[in-house]
Every structure is written in structure tokens, then in C-alpha cells.
Design an enzyme around this catalytic site. Sequence first.
Site, short mmCIF file in Angstrom:
data_model
loop_
_atom_site.label_atom_id
_atom_site.label_comp_id
_atom_site.label_asym_id
_atom_site.label_seq_id
_atom_site.Cartn_x
_atom_site.Cartn_y
_atom_site.Cartn_z
N ARG A 21 -8.56 -7.52 -8.51
CA ARG A 21 -9.38 -8.74 -8.67
C ARG A 21 -10.79 -8.34 -9.09
NH1 ARG A 21 -9.48 -7.34 -3.16
NH2 ARG A 21 -11.61 -6.79 -2.55
N LYS A 26 0.81 -1.22 0.00
CA LYS A 26 0.00 0.00 0.00
C LYS A 26 0.85 1.27 0.00
CE LYS A 26 -3.33 -2.83 -0.09
NZ LYS A 26 -3.90 -3.14 -1.41
N LYS A 52 -3.52 10.70 7.49
CA LYS A 52 -4.55 11.47 8.19
C LYS A 52 -5.83 10.66 8.18
CE LYS A 52 -6.56 15.96 8.82
NZ LYS A 52 -6.16 15.88 10.25
N VAL A 54 -16.64 -8.76 -5.00
CA VAL A 54 -17.97 -9.28 -4.66
C VAL A 54 -19.05 -8.42 -5.33
CG1 VAL A 54 -19.59 -9.73 -2.77
CG2 VAL A 54 -17.15 -10.14 -2.42
N GLU A 73 -6.67 2.58 -1.97
CA GLU A 73 -5.98 1.38 -2.46
C GLU A 73 -6.56 0.90 -3.76
OE1 GLU A 73 -7.50 -2.21 0.24
OE2 GLU A 73 -6.83 -0.54 1.47
N ARG A 126 -25.82 -8.06 0.66
CA ARG A 126 -25.09 -9.31 0.91
C ARG A 126 -25.83 -10.14 1.95
NH1 ARG A 126 -18.58 -8.37 0.87
NH2 ARG A 126 -18.52 -6.74 -0.72
N GLY A 137 -9.13 -3.22 5.04
CA GLY A 137 -9.58 -3.00 6.41
C GLY A 137 -8.80 -3.76 7.46
C1 MV4 Z 1 -9.24 5.11 5.83
C2 MV4 Z 1 -10.34 5.75 6.43
C3 MV4 Z 1 -10.16 7.04 6.87
N1 MV4 Z 1 -8.96 7.65 6.74
N2 MV4 Z 1 -8.07 5.75 5.72
C4 MV4 Z 1 -11.15 0.78 5.50
C5 MV4 Z 1 -11.09 -0.22 4.40
C6 MV4 Z 1 -9.91 0.11 3.61
N3 MV4 Z 1 -10.08 -0.22 2.23
C7 MV4 Z 1 -9.71 1.59 3.82
N4 MV4 Z 1 -10.49 1.93 4.97
C8 MV4 Z 1 -10.50 3.18 5.45
N5 MV4 Z 1 -9.32 3.85 5.35
C9 MV4 Z 1 -7.95 6.99 6.16
N6 MV4 Z 1 -6.76 7.62 6.04
C10 MV4 Z 1 -11.55 5.07 6.50
C11 MV4 Z 1 -11.63 3.78 6.02
C12 MV4 Z 1 -12.92 3.15 6.08
C13 MV4 Z 1 -13.57 2.88 7.30
C14 MV4 Z 1 -12.99 3.15 8.52
C15 MV4 Z 1 -13.67 2.89 9.72
C16 MV4 Z 1 -14.96 2.36 9.67
C17 MV4 Z 1 -15.55 2.06 8.49
C18 MV4 Z 1 -14.87 2.33 7.29
C19 MV4 Z 1 -15.48 2.04 6.08
C20 MV4 Z 1 -14.83 2.30 4.91
C21 MV4 Z 1 -13.55 2.85 4.91
#
Ligand code: MV4
Length: 462
Positions: free
Chosen positions: A291, A116, A200, A294, A287, A337, A164
Site C-alpha cells: 500500500r 507472512k 530469532k 503514512v 515483511e 506524526r 506489529g
Molecule cells: C521483529 C523484531 C525483532 N526480531 N522480528 C514490529 C513491526 C513489524 N513490522 C516487525 N516488527 C519487529 N519484528 C524479529 N524477528 C522487531 C520488530 C520491531 C519492534 C519490536 C519491538 C519493539 C519495537 C519494534 C519496532 C520495530 C520493529
Amino acid sequence: MFKKILIANRGEIAIRVIRACKEMGIKTVAVYSKADQFSLHIKFADEAICIGAGPPLDSYLNIPRIIAAAEISNADAIHPGYGFLAENAQFSAICEENGFCFIGPDSKTIDLMGDKVNARKVAEESEVPIVPGSNVLKSVDDLLEIANNIGYPVMLKAAGGGGGKGMRVLNNASESEKGFSIIQSEATKAFNNPEIYVEKFIKNGRHIEVQILGDKFGNHVHLGERECSVQRNNQKLIEECPSAFVDEDLREVLTSKALSLAKKVNYVGAGTVEFLVDEDKNFYFIEMNTRIQVEHTVTEMVYMIDLVKEQIKMHFGKEMSFNQDMIKSKGHSIECRLNAEDPFNNFIPSPKKIDSLNFAGGIGVRIDSYIYAGYQIPPFYDSLLGKLIVHSNTREKAIIKMQRALEETFIEGPNTTLPLLEMILSNNDFISGNFDINFLSNFLKKMKGEKIESSKEFDVYI
Ligand code: MV4
């Protein structure tokens, strides 16, 4: 075209891939574990080979056994689905070394985007905005200094993580001091990679992702965005295409940025570029997923393009048969889902026997599932039983259709996410499109302490 594809997966996605192959005249080979001997993907495939015991390391994650099955069955290509080996660079390389086309990116691309911190660099080089943050952190002091500069709260993430896993929010210096070694050791255990970085923390954001498709001739197209904010611990519950939050202007920038990134890495096949979008419509790359996902189905409904067929064609080496101008969206699609989990008891898995079930039908309703009455859910795998997808002209009509389809659907035996989905589909904030990534955790918090009553006889879950 390929003559025979081995599907290195199980459940609904194995069936999804088999369906695409059948319609393309491609023979299919299912692999299965002993725990899956009564699974439907075996029956739908032309051939099936047992590759070991139930635990994933003995079967769906066991590379030598999957390669052996591909050799025995004389397959030309291997489709990994999602999860398991889908984003394993080593598996991609081993498939190719053994003469099987891997239906996914080459190992170099998987490696590049799987790290990442590297992915952030590639995004930066492609002029895609990234979340203010760091490279690989060298020490706690490094973290403390950078976190101070960007300002709390920050999010500490594993470079080898994603989806996550291996991430934590830090609100102050003392949490940073504790969090550094916790996340570092989690990262080492989970991803065999101790590298961590900090970003951040974007509060009240939306999780929005862009579907892209590339061929081996350098052509790339996007298929709009998906709204994925309704999730907990990165388990999405509901996805939509398009996002109610994205207007034409925002769509234009999100999709063109996703395409810049895809072009930068010469991306081949189906991929997703994930963004966080804040209240002011600022957006940040988080990110890339290399692939089929879902939730690819909601994009398929709105763009009327079979993404799995296109993915197979692209990896075979066909030139894309359409350009961006020919791709038109129509209407709105929502996916729910259906998981064998108890949504009222911390989503604890409920791998039980399906006593009886009914799936919804009617115009604009799609079910991608693998369960049937009498099926015993094995305890070893992801709890996804299937997906209920609707499509209609507008978001409002799609919501009404989903409410109707959920009412028709029942699954008796295990606890499932169905009753929670019904509650969300009648929630005003969901209906108005006024939600962000905090929606589900807030929804569950409000629900807690309240008595949950069921009006329907078949709601045996609560
Ligand atoms: C974050 C974020 C806030 N700030 N990064 C979670 C899944 C992954 N693909 C990226 N994710 C997140 N990254 C920064 N810098 C918030 C999420 C996030 C999330 C965080 C807490 C609870 C639910 C969430 C749902 C989607 C994304």
C-alpha cells in the site's frame, strides 16, 4: 487517464489522494460515515456519498456500500489509502470484478505478501535474507524444538498478522509453552487465521524500509530507504529519509534486494519492503506492505516524486516515465506524526474538539492534515491528526527546522503527541542518530517518574 476516482478512506490520506487527483485533472468522490459529516475530505472532493454509521464495519470497511457508492458516482477506480481495506485481497478482487480499477496490487499479490510465512518463502526465493525462523508451526513441541535450535530470545508471530500485531517475544522454553496458545488464539481472533511461526528475535535492530514502484510493463525502481525505528507497538512517531545509519554500500544492497523481491512478484504500484538491520549492518527481510504508507511523504520530499500520482499512473497502465538513473535524492526529510493521544498517559486516545490550532509554515515545511479549529475528532478511528514534514539539505538542518516547526505548532483541545515530539527532537541520541527500535520505550522509561514541566502557555496537555 482515469476520469473519476473514489477514495475509500478518510482523514489526512483521503485529502492527500484528492490533492493528487485534482492536480491530475481527475474528478474525486469522497465517501464518509455519519461521524465524519464535518470532515474536510468531503469538502475537498467533487462529490461525497455517506456510506453509513461511524463504526468502521458500517462504513469504511463496508465493501458493498463502497462498491454501491462507486456505481452511483460512476467512478473508474477506487483508491483505498492505507489502513481499512487497503490490504484486503477480497476487496481488491471485488473492485476489479465490478469494473473498478483497484489502486493497489491485485488480490493474488496482496494474499501472497499478506501471509507472512509465504512472504518469507518469496523473499528466500528472491535471495533476500530472512530472519532465521520457521514455517507454520504445527505444535508446541514444534516451537520448542525450533526455538532451541535458533536460540532464545525468539519472536512468535501470526502468519496473518504484520504491522506489529499478533507478535510476542519468548525468552525461554516456559514462555514458549505459554505463548504458543496465546498467540494462536490471538491470531485466530484478530486475523481469522490460526497459523503462527517463529523467528530469532533481532535485538537492538533498526527498522528500515525501502520504497519501490512498479509499472505494468515489468519496470521497477526504488526510492531509497526510510528510517522508522522511533516507534512503539508499531505506531511510528518519527520517520526519516534517508536513514542516518545507512551508508552507500548498505543502501545499494538493501535497495537491490527490495527490487529483487518486487520483480519476483511482478509488483505493480507503490510498495514497501521492510527490513531489520542489526548493529553490524546485517539485514533481514521482515515483511512487505502492499500500500501507500503514512510515511511516504519523507521519500517524496527527498526524491521530488509525487508517489500518489505515480501510483495512480502505474495502475492506469502508463509506462514509468523515468528509470533508476534519473531518480536522484536531495537532502534530508523528517516527519513527525501528530496524534490525538496522551503521550504521558500510555498514549490513551483523546478524541476531543479542536478549540484552536496553528500549523507551522515557512520554507521546507509541509503539513498533511485534515483538522481545523472547531473540528470534533470522532472516537471511531485512528488518532492520527496529521503529519508535520520538513525538508532541508542535511539531517542536522532538518532537525533544526523540525524543532522550529514544532515550536510554531499548537493544537488545543485534545492531548497530542506534540510535547513528546519536542522532547525527542532535542534528545542527544536522536540528534546524533544513535538509536534503534528500543529508543522510544527507553526514552519513555527514563521520562517516567520525572516531573514534566511545561514552559509554554499553550502546552495544555500535561
Ligand atoms: C521483529 C523484531 C525483532 N526480531 N522480528 C514490529 C513491526 C513489524 N513490522 C516487525 N516488527 C519487529 N519484528 C524479529 N524477528 C522487531 C520488530 C520491531 C519492534 C519490536 C519491538 C519493539 C519495537 C519494534 C519496532 C520495530 C520493529
